[in-house]
Design a protein around this motif. Structure first.
Motif, PDB file in Angstrom:
ATOM      1  N   SER A  20     -23.899  70.242  38.446  1.00 46.26           N
ATOM      2  CA  SER A  20     -24.998  70.407  39.403  1.00 46.26           C
ATOM      3  C   SER A  20     -24.881  71.730  40.158  1.00 46.26           C
ATOM      4  O   SER A  20     -25.882  72.424  40.366  1.00 46.26           O
ATOM      5  CB  SER A  20     -25.024  69.235  40.387  1.00 46.26           C
ATOM      6  N   LEU A  21     -23.667  72.099  40.558  1.00 46.26           N
ATOM      7  CA  LEU A  21     -23.476  73.375  41.257  1.00 46.26           C
ATOM      8  C   LEU A  21     -23.832  74.550  40.354  1.00 46.26           C
ATOM      9  O   LEU A  21     -24.423  75.538  40.808  1.00 46.26           O
ATOM     10  CB  LEU A  21     -22.028  73.494  41.745  1.00 46.26           C
ATOM     11  N   ALA A  22     -23.482  74.444  39.075  1.00 47.86           N
ATOM     12  CA  ALA A  22     -23.821  75.508  38.133  1.00 47.86           C
ATOM     13  C   ALA A  22     -25.334  75.658  38.017  1.00 47.86           C
ATOM     14  O   ALA A  22     -25.862  76.769  38.003  1.00 47.86           O
ATOM     15  CB  ALA A  22     -23.204  75.211  36.767  1.00 47.86           C
ATOM     16  N   ILE A  23     -26.028  74.533  37.961  1.00 47.38           N
ATOM     17  CA  ILE A  23     -27.496  74.583  37.854  1.00 47.38           C
ATOM     18  C   ILE A  23     -28.098  75.208  39.111  1.00 47.38           C
ATOM     19  O   ILE A  23     -29.015  76.039  39.032  1.00 47.38           O
ATOM     20  CB  ILE A  23     -28.060  73.173  37.637  1.00 47.38           C
ATOM     21  N   PHE A  24     -27.588  74.841  40.279  1.00 42.72           N
ATOM     22  CA  PHE A  24     -28.146  75.358  41.522  1.00 42.72           C
ATOM     23  C   PHE A  24     -27.800  76.819  41.773  1.00 42.72           C
ATOM     24  O   PHE A  24     -28.613  77.573  42.309  1.00 42.72           O
ATOM     25  CB  PHE A  24     -27.666  74.515  42.713  1.00 42.72           C
ATOM     26  N   LEU A  25     -26.583  77.244  41.384  1.00 40.99           N
ATOM     27  CA  LEU A  25     -26.079  78.545  41.809  1.00 40.99           C
ATOM     28  C   LEU A  25     -26.133  79.644  40.754  1.00 40.99           C
ATOM     29  O   LEU A  25     -26.109  80.823  41.104  1.00 40.99           O
ATOM     30  CB  LEU A  25     -24.630  78.405  42.304  1.00 40.99           C
ATOM     31  N   LEU A  26     -26.184  79.284  39.481  1.00 37.29           N
ATOM     32  CA  LEU A  26     -26.225  80.338  38.459  1.00 37.29           C
ATOM     33  C   LEU A  26     -27.494  81.176  38.632  1.00 37.29           C
ATOM     34  O   LEU A  26     -28.571  80.651  38.915  1.00 37.29           O
ATOM     35  CB  LEU A  26     -26.175  79.734  37.059  1.00 37.29           C
ATOM     36  N   PRO A  27     -27.385  82.518  38.454  1.00 34.26           N
ATOM     37  CA  PRO A  27     -28.511  83.423  38.755  1.00 34.26           C
ATOM     38  C   PRO A  27     -29.589  83.455  37.673  1.00 34.26           C
ATOM     39  O   PRO A  27     -29.756  84.459  36.968  1.00 34.26           O
ATOM     40  CB  PRO A  27     -27.815  84.779  38.904  1.00 34.26           C
ATOM     41  N   PHE A  28     -30.301  82.360  37.510  1.00 37.34           N
ATOM     42  CA  PHE A  28     -31.478  82.371  36.640  1.00 37.34           C
ATOM     43  C   PHE A  28     -32.567  81.533  37.306  1.00 37.34           C
ATOM     44  O   PHE A  28     -32.276  80.650  38.129  1.00 37.34           O
ATOM     45  CB  PHE A  28     -31.155  81.832  35.241  1.00 37.34           C
ATOM     46  N   TYR A  29     -33.806  81.840  36.987  1.00 39.55           N
ATOM     47  CA  TYR A  29     -34.919  81.145  37.622  1.00 39.55           C
ATOM     48  C   TYR A  29     -35.147  79.788  36.972  1.00 39.55           C
ATOM     49  O   TYR A  29     -35.259  79.691  35.757  1.00 39.55           O
ATOM     50  CB  TYR A  29     -36.186  81.998  37.570  1.00 39.55           C
ATOM     51  N   LYS A  30     -35.198  78.768  37.812  1.00 43.27           N
ATOM     52  CA  LYS A  30     -35.207  77.390  37.327  1.00 43.27           C
ATOM     53  C   LYS A  30     -36.579  76.753  37.506  1.00 43.27           C
ATOM     54  O   LYS A  30     -37.155  76.806  38.594  1.00 43.27           O
ATOM     55  CB  LYS A  30     -34.147  76.567  38.073  1.00 43.27           C
ATOM     56  N   ARG A  31     -37.084  76.150  36.455  1.00 33.86           N
ATOM     57  CA  ARG A  31     -38.295  75.352  36.550  1.00 33.86           C
ATOM     58  C   ARG A  31     -37.947  74.037  37.251  1.00 33.86           C
ATOM     59  O   ARG A  31     -36.773  73.644  37.309  1.00 33.86           O
ATOM     60  CB  ARG A  31     -38.866  75.087  35.153  1.00 33.86           C
ATOM     61  N   PRO A  32     -38.946  73.311  37.759  1.00 33.10           N
ATOM     62  CA  PRO A  32     -38.664  72.051  38.467  1.00 33.10           C
ATOM     63  C   PRO A  32     -37.816  71.070  37.681  1.00 33.10           C
ATOM     64  O   PRO A  32     -36.960  70.386  38.249  1.00 33.10           O
ATOM     65  CB  PRO A  32     -40.068  71.502  38.748  1.00 33.10           C
ATOM     66  N   TRP A  33     -38.038  70.967  36.362  1.00 29.11           N
ATOM     67  CA  TRP A  33     -37.278  69.986  35.578  1.00 29.11           C
ATOM     68  C   TRP A  33     -35.796  70.350  35.524  1.00 29.11           C
ATOM     69  O   TRP A  33     -34.935  69.461  35.473  1.00 29.11           O
ATOM     70  CB  TRP A  33     -37.854  69.855  34.168  1.00 29.11           C
ATOM     71  N   VAL A  34     -35.483  71.654  35.556  1.00 29.90           N
ATOM     72  CA  VAL A  34     -34.072  72.072  35.571  1.00 29.90           C
ATOM     73  C   VAL A  34     -33.444  71.713  36.916  1.00 29.90           C
ATOM     74  O   VAL A  34     -32.312  71.214  36.985  1.00 29.90           O
ATOM     75  CB  VAL A  34     -33.949  73.582  35.302  1.00 29.90           C
ATOM     76  N   PHE A  35     -34.188  71.953  37.996  1.00 26.97           N
ATOM     77  CA  PHE A  35     -33.713  71.585  39.329  1.00 26.97           C
ATOM     78  C   PHE A  35     -33.472  70.077  39.413  1.00 26.97           C
ATOM     79  O   PHE A  35     -32.471  69.624  39.980  1.00 26.97           O
ATOM     80  CB  PHE A  35     -34.728  72.033  40.376  1.00 26.97           C
ATOM     81  N   GLU A  36     -34.392  69.295  38.834  1.00 29.60           N
ATOM     82  CA  GLU A  36     -34.234  67.842  38.830  1.00 29.60           C
ATOM     83  C   GLU A  36     -33.000  67.428  38.037  1.00 29.60           C
ATOM     84  O   GLU A  36     -32.353  66.432  38.351  1.00 29.60           O
ATOM     85  CB  GLU A  36     -35.478  67.174  38.243  1.00 29.60           C
TER      86      GLU A  36
END
Length: 234
Positions: A20-36
């Motif tokens: 979860s931290l990798a998804i939130f903090l890695l420097p790429f732009y996230k669509r809502p489904w990735v955030f979810e």
């Protein structure tokens, strides 16, 4: 029963938290489904911790284990119905300008309003030759600290200067904007309709009243930004 001391629950929870931290903090732009997906990883990590607690409770007292498991199941079941996860927020106000000007300002691609802790990196219109209209997609990239998000808003209704609506793809939310001539000014009503994801509700559902108020304040700020822009233009 699973042996909590074997460590599988601990390893699972740590792995899910790292994901979860990798998804939130890695420097790429996230669509809502990735955030979810990041929220879901956090939920699963918490469930792993609860299961580990239940295992420990079983060693001490089987009834305590049962209480922990029933509490977990009850909390998950509470958020299962979509009606408990709905977020309906209506905001209204009046702007001292004709509807044509207010509508044009509100839908101008050059105009954007976001909280102070967020920065709009880019906005572009997809399809319709770069002109807004029903079926148009607006792709916006936003930064907030180390978090980077990309949202795609699909315009689902377009009736200038009276009404338009857009839906954020992948988020389950839709916003309708209504503009009515009243007393020489424009009455604006913003209707937000959304359903929190199961993961989001499990983590933050208990703060729904605060979320609603934050959404209302955000829309009031949006209207104030339009007022200031029209006054500056005048």
């Amino acid at each position: 029963m699973i042996d909590f001391n074997a460590g599988w629950v601990i390893y699972a929870a740590i792995g899910l938290i790292v994901l979860s931290l990798a998804i939130f903090l890695l420097p790429f732009y996230k669509r809502p489904w990735v955030f979810e997906l990041g929220l879901l990883a956090l939920v699963l990590a918490l469930i792993s911790v609860v299961l580990g607690t239940a295992e420990t409770a079983w060693i001490l007292n089987p009834w305590a284990c049962l209480v922990v498991l029933l509490a977990l199941l009850g909390y998950l079941a509470f958020w299962l119905p979509p009606s408990r996860r709905r977020l309906d927020v209506d905001t209204e106000g009046t702007i001292a300008a004709p509807p044509e000007k207010v509508f044009a300002c509100a839908t101008d691609p050059a105009f954007s309003y976001h909280p102070k802790n967020m920065t709009v990196v880019s906005t572009r219109i997809e399809s319709n030759g770069g002109v807004r209209g029903e079926g148009t997609r607006m792709i916006t990239r936003i930064r907030s600290g180390s978090l980077r998000l990309e949202g795609v808003d699909l315009i689902t209704a377009w009736d200038p200067p009276r009404r338009y609506a857009d839906r954020t793809l992948g988020s389950g939310s839709e916003v309708t904007y209504v503009f009515e001539l009243r007393g020489g000014g424009t009455y604006v009503r913003i209707e937000y309709r959304g359903v929190m994801s199961m993961a989001n509700a499990i983590l933050t559902g208990y703060t729904r009243s605060k979320v609603r108020e934050n959404l209302r304040q955000y829309r009031l700020g949006w209207m104030e930004a339009i007022r200031q822009r029209l006054e500056a233009g005048a």
